[in-house]
Structures are given as structure tokens and as C-alpha cells.
Write a protein that holds these residues in place. Structure first.
Motif, PDB file in Angstrom:
ATOM      1  N   ARG A   1       0.841  -1.192   0.000  1.00 29.43           N
ATOM      2  CA  ARG A   1       0.000   0.000   0.000  1.00 29.43           C
ATOM      3  C   ARG A   1       0.880   1.247   0.000  1.00 29.43           C
ATOM      4  NH1 ARG A   1      -5.169  -1.606   0.967  1.00 29.43           N
ATOM      5  NH2 ARG A   1      -5.413  -3.672   1.929  1.00 29.43           N
ATOM      6  N   TYR A   2       0.369   2.306  -0.598  1.00 27.23           N
ATOM      7  CA  TYR A   2       1.159   3.530  -0.707  1.00 27.23           C
ATOM      8  C   TYR A   2       1.564   4.074   0.660  1.00 27.23           C
ATOM      9  CZ  TYR A   2       0.208   3.994  -5.721  1.00 27.23           C
ATOM     10  OH  TYR A   2       0.156   3.801  -7.081  1.00 27.23           O
ATOM     11  N   ASN A   3       0.707   3.882   1.672  1.00 24.52           N
ATOM     12  CA  ASN A   3       1.038   4.457   2.977  1.00 24.52           C
ATOM     13  C   ASN A   3       2.198   3.731   3.664  1.00 24.52           C
ATOM     14  OD1 ASN A   3      -0.267   2.099   3.685  1.00 24.52           O
ATOM     15  ND2 ASN A   3      -2.039   3.112   4.607  1.00 24.52           N
ATOM     16  N   LEU A   4       2.690   2.636   3.054  1.00 27.54           N
ATOM     17  CA  LEU A   4       3.873   1.976   3.598  1.00 27.54           C
ATOM     18  C   LEU A   4       5.064   2.930   3.607  1.00 27.54           C
ATOM     19  CD1 LEU A   4       5.358  -0.674   4.499  1.00 27.54           C
ATOM     20  CD2 LEU A   4       5.826  -1.060   2.074  1.00 27.54           C
ATOM     21  N   PHE A   5       5.076   3.880   2.674  1.00 27.56           N
ATOM     22  CA  PHE A   5       6.221   4.768   2.551  1.00 27.56           C
ATOM     23  C   PHE A   5       6.289   5.805   3.665  1.00 27.56           C
ATOM     24  CE2 PHE A   5       5.175   3.665  -1.978  1.00 27.56           C
ATOM     25  CZ  PHE A   5       6.068   2.606  -2.012  1.00 27.56           C
ATOM     26  N   GLU A   6       5.268   5.870   4.495  1.00 32.20           N
ATOM     27  CA  GLU A   6       5.353   6.722   5.673  1.00 32.20           C
ATOM     28  C   GLU A   6       6.446   6.215   6.610  1.00 32.20           C
ATOM     29  OE1 GLU A   6       1.659   8.043   7.549  1.00 32.20           O
ATOM     30  OE2 GLU A   6       0.558   7.205   5.850  1.00 32.20           O
ATOM     31  N   ARG A   7       6.720   4.905   6.567  1.00 28.72           N
ATOM     32  CA  ARG A   7       7.793   4.342   7.385  1.00 28.72           C
ATOM     33  C   ARG A   7       9.166   4.825   6.921  1.00 28.72           C
ATOM     34  NH1 ARG A   7       6.591  -2.112   8.206  1.00 28.72           N
ATOM     35  NH2 ARG A   7       4.332  -2.026   8.533  1.00 28.72           N
ATOM     36  N   LEU A   8       9.234   5.303   5.684  1.00 31.49           N
ATOM     37  CA  LEU A   8      10.505   5.785   5.145  1.00 31.49           C
ATOM     38  C   LEU A   8      10.690   7.278   5.369  1.00 31.49           C
ATOM     39  CD1 LEU A   8      10.574   3.858   1.742  1.00 31.49           C
ATOM     40  CD2 LEU A   8      11.526   3.175   3.948  1.00 31.49           C
ATOM     41  N   GLY A   9       9.801   7.880   6.132  1.00 34.50           N
ATOM     42  CA  GLY A   9       9.931   9.294   6.452  1.00 34.50           C
ATOM     43  C   GLY A   9       9.145  10.227   5.560  1.00 34.50           C
ATOM     44  N   LEU A  10       8.300   9.694   4.661  1.00 38.46           N
ATOM     45  CA  LEU A  10       7.492  10.539   3.788  1.00 38.46           C
ATOM     46  C   LEU A  10       6.148  10.838   4.447  1.00 38.46           C
ATOM     47  CD1 LEU A  10       8.137   8.811   0.336  1.00 38.46           C
ATOM     48  CD2 LEU A  10       9.244  10.858   1.249  1.00 38.46           C
ATOM     49  N   THR A  11       5.681  12.053   4.270  1.00 39.85           N
ATOM     50  CA  THR A  11       4.371  12.423   4.782  1.00 39.85           C
ATOM     51  C   THR A  11       3.302  12.002   3.779  1.00 39.85           C
ATOM     52  OG1 THR A  11       4.369  14.601   3.725  1.00 39.85           O
ATOM     53  CG2 THR A  11       5.413  14.428   5.914  1.00 39.85           C
ATOM     54  N   PRO A  12       2.051  11.875   4.211  1.00 38.18           N
ATOM     55  CA  PRO A  12       0.975  11.542   3.260  1.00 38.18           C
ATOM     56  C   PRO A  12       0.915  12.505   2.075  1.00 38.18           C
ATOM     57  CG  PRO A  12       0.190  11.256   5.498  1.00 38.18           C
ATOM     58  CD  PRO A  12       1.559  11.873   5.606  1.00 38.18           C
ATOM     59  N   ASP A  13       1.118  13.799   2.328  1.00 29.54           N
ATOM     60  CA  ASP A  13       1.094  14.772   1.226  1.00 29.54           C
ATOM     61  C   ASP A  13       2.240  14.521   0.241  1.00 29.54           C
ATOM     62  OD1 ASP A  13      -1.162  16.025   2.166  1.00 29.54           O
ATOM     63  OD2 ASP A  13      -0.065  17.551   3.287  1.00 29.54           O
ATOM     64  N   GLN A  14       3.421  14.196   0.742  1.00 33.90           N
ATOM     65  CA  GLN A  14       4.554  13.914  -0.144  1.00 33.90           C
ATOM     66  C   GLN A  14       4.298  12.664  -0.983  1.00 33.90           C
ATOM     67  OE1 GLN A  14       7.609  13.775   2.909  1.00 33.90           O
ATOM     68  NE2 GLN A  14       8.464  15.738   2.237  1.00 33.90           N
ATOM     69  N   ILE A  15       3.658  11.673  -0.379  1.00 30.21           N
ATOM     70  CA  ILE A  15       3.341  10.452  -1.117  1.00 30.21           C
ATOM     71  C   ILE A  15       2.348  10.756  -2.229  1.00 30.21           C
ATOM     72  CG2 ILE A  15       2.293   8.164  -0.940  1.00 30.21           C
ATOM     73  CD1 ILE A  15       3.354   8.065   1.943  1.00 30.21           C
TER      74      ILE A  15
END
Length: 248
Positions: free
Chosen positions: A62-76
Motif C-alpha cells: 500500500r502507498y502508505n507503507l512509505f510513511e515508514r521511510l519518512g514521507l508524509t501523506p502529502d509527499q506520497i
């Protein structure tokens, strides 16, 4: 009996894969993937959604997995989602399987666990060993995946490579001389060093999505082993204390 056969196959598969690669003359280069380097994983995610996601899905991610990499929802949303999908949805492609089969001969595989199935070293070899071959429908072939149906979608970054055979020829010789190495005949927008880093970032991203909790699992494993080691020491001295007065 069936379980024993499955275990034999499980342990034999890596050996069989390495043997086949050796027979094909493919020398895998070890890739050091650092899953704690979030900047490299973010770059890998960028390259994947720009060059791979149009054909290859990540149906287990899921796209929100990248929040674990330090990205915010807006950046994703701004940098990684180019369709109408929501941040909590999986990374699917719009291309229909029947269209993909008609265009490429087979639907492009889902890459959610490709790194676990093939290994990081093989993936790196695949991304770096495309070479020109006018006998193939796409105009290219690949040392890691001979007769590959996929075109080299990132050739603009790497450039074009040509095969040099063991007898020095630059075109398939009449004999069965193997490919000795690849030469860069048309530079890309990146230098070879820059492209190698790009390929490594992309491989690292695929390793990460194949097992996002790997770092946490390994860290937890160290704590568990440390605890068991300490428990063993305590248990050993307790055993000596309890049994010191026992006569045999």
C-alpha cells in the motif's frame, strides 16, 4: 514423504538457480542493500513509480507503507501517486492482463516479492545487463533473463550497451562463443557510476517492499538471542547451586 520432498526442493532451488546462472556465463555482483538508508529507498520508490509501475504492480504493498521511510501523506500523494488511487490502496496498474498478453506475450509479473524469489544480486544483474539485439522483437536482450520480453524501459538513463563475444566479435558469431562483456555504445543521461547507484536504489526498494519488517525482525532476533544467552548463564549457575549437594 511429501514433506521430505518439499524440504529437498526448498534447499535445492538456490543451488539449481546458481548452477544455471553459472552455465549461462552470468556472474552475479554482490549488492549491498542497506534497508536503514531511507534516502536510498525513497529514490528507489521514485524510480519504480516512474519507470516500472505502469506495467508491474505491487499488489501486496500500500502507498502508505512509505510513511515508514519518512514521507508524509502529502509527499506520497504529490510524488508517488499519479493516478486516482488513494494512499491506503495497493499499488496496482491500470493495464489489463489481456492487453498485456497481446502486447508483450505475457502479463508483466507482480513484483511484490520478486526480491525474495530472485535475490537482490540477480535483480541488479537484470537491471544492468540489457544489450542491443536486433533479433529480438524489442531490440534488446538480457544476460540475466535471456530472450526477455520486456524492453529496456530505463535505457535513457543507462544508455545502450552492445555485447562483445568471447572471440572478439560484436555480433552473434557463427560459433557458440559466449558473451564476454558488454560495452556502452550510446551514453545515457547518467554516468555509469550514477546508473549503478540508481539500479542499486531500485533493487533496495524491491527488497524493502518484499519484507518491510526485515530490519525490525533482525533487531528483535538479536534481543531474543541475547536474552536466551543470559538465561542460559543464569540457568547453568542455578543448576550447579541446586545440584551441588546431590551425591551420585
Amino acid at each position: 514423504m511429501m514433506k521430505a520432498m518439499l524440504l529437498i526442493l526448498l534447499f535445492a532451488m538456490p543451488w539449481a538457480t546458481q548452477t544455471a546462472q553459472a552455465e549461462a556465463g552470468l556472474h552475479l555482483r554482490a549488492v549491498d542493500v542497506d534497508l536503514t538508508d531511507h534516502a536510498a529507498l525513497q529514490r528507489g520508490a521514485k524510480y519504480f513509480v516512474n519507470y516500472c509501475l505502469s506495467c508491474h504492480s505491487l499488489s501486496a504493498v500500500r502507498y502508505n507503507l512509505f510513511e515508514r521511510l519518512g514521507l508524509t501523506p502529502d509527499q506520497i500523494r504529490e510524488n508517488l501517486i499519479f493516478t486516482g488511487r488513494k494512499i491506503g490502496e495497493t499499488m496496482e496498474v491500470a493495464m489489463r492482463p489481456e492487453d498485456a498478453k497481446r502486447w508483450f506475450g505475457a502479463p508483466p509479473p507482480d513484483l511484490s516479492v520478486i526480491a525474495r524469489a530472485r535475490g537482490a544480486d540477480w535483480l541488479y544483474a537484470y537491471l544492468t545487463t540489457f544489450y542491443l539485439d536486433d533479433t529480438r522483437p524489442t531490440g534488446v536482450d538480457n544476460l540475466a533473463f535471456p530472450k526477455v520480453a520486456m524492453p529496456n524501459v530505463i535505457w535513457q538513463l543507462q544508455g545502450q550497451q552492445a555485447a562483445v563475444y568471447a572471440d572478439g566479435a560484436t555480433r552473434p558469431p557463427s560459433t557458440d562463443a559466449p558473451i564476454d562483456h558488454l560495452n556502452l555504445v550510446q551514453p545515457g543521461t547518467m554516468t555509469p557510476v550514477e546508473y549503478e547507484r540508481t539500479a542499486r536504489d531500485l533493487v533496495g526498494f524491491l527488497v524493502y517492499v518484499g519484507e518491510p519488517n526485515k530490519v525490525q525482525r533482525q533487531n528483535l532476533g538479536l534481543w531474543v538471542l541475547s536474552f536466551l544467552g543470559l538465561l542460559f548463564v543464569v540457568s547453568y549457575f542455578l543448576k550447579k547451586e541446586y545440584w551441588k549437594d546431590v551425591r551420585h
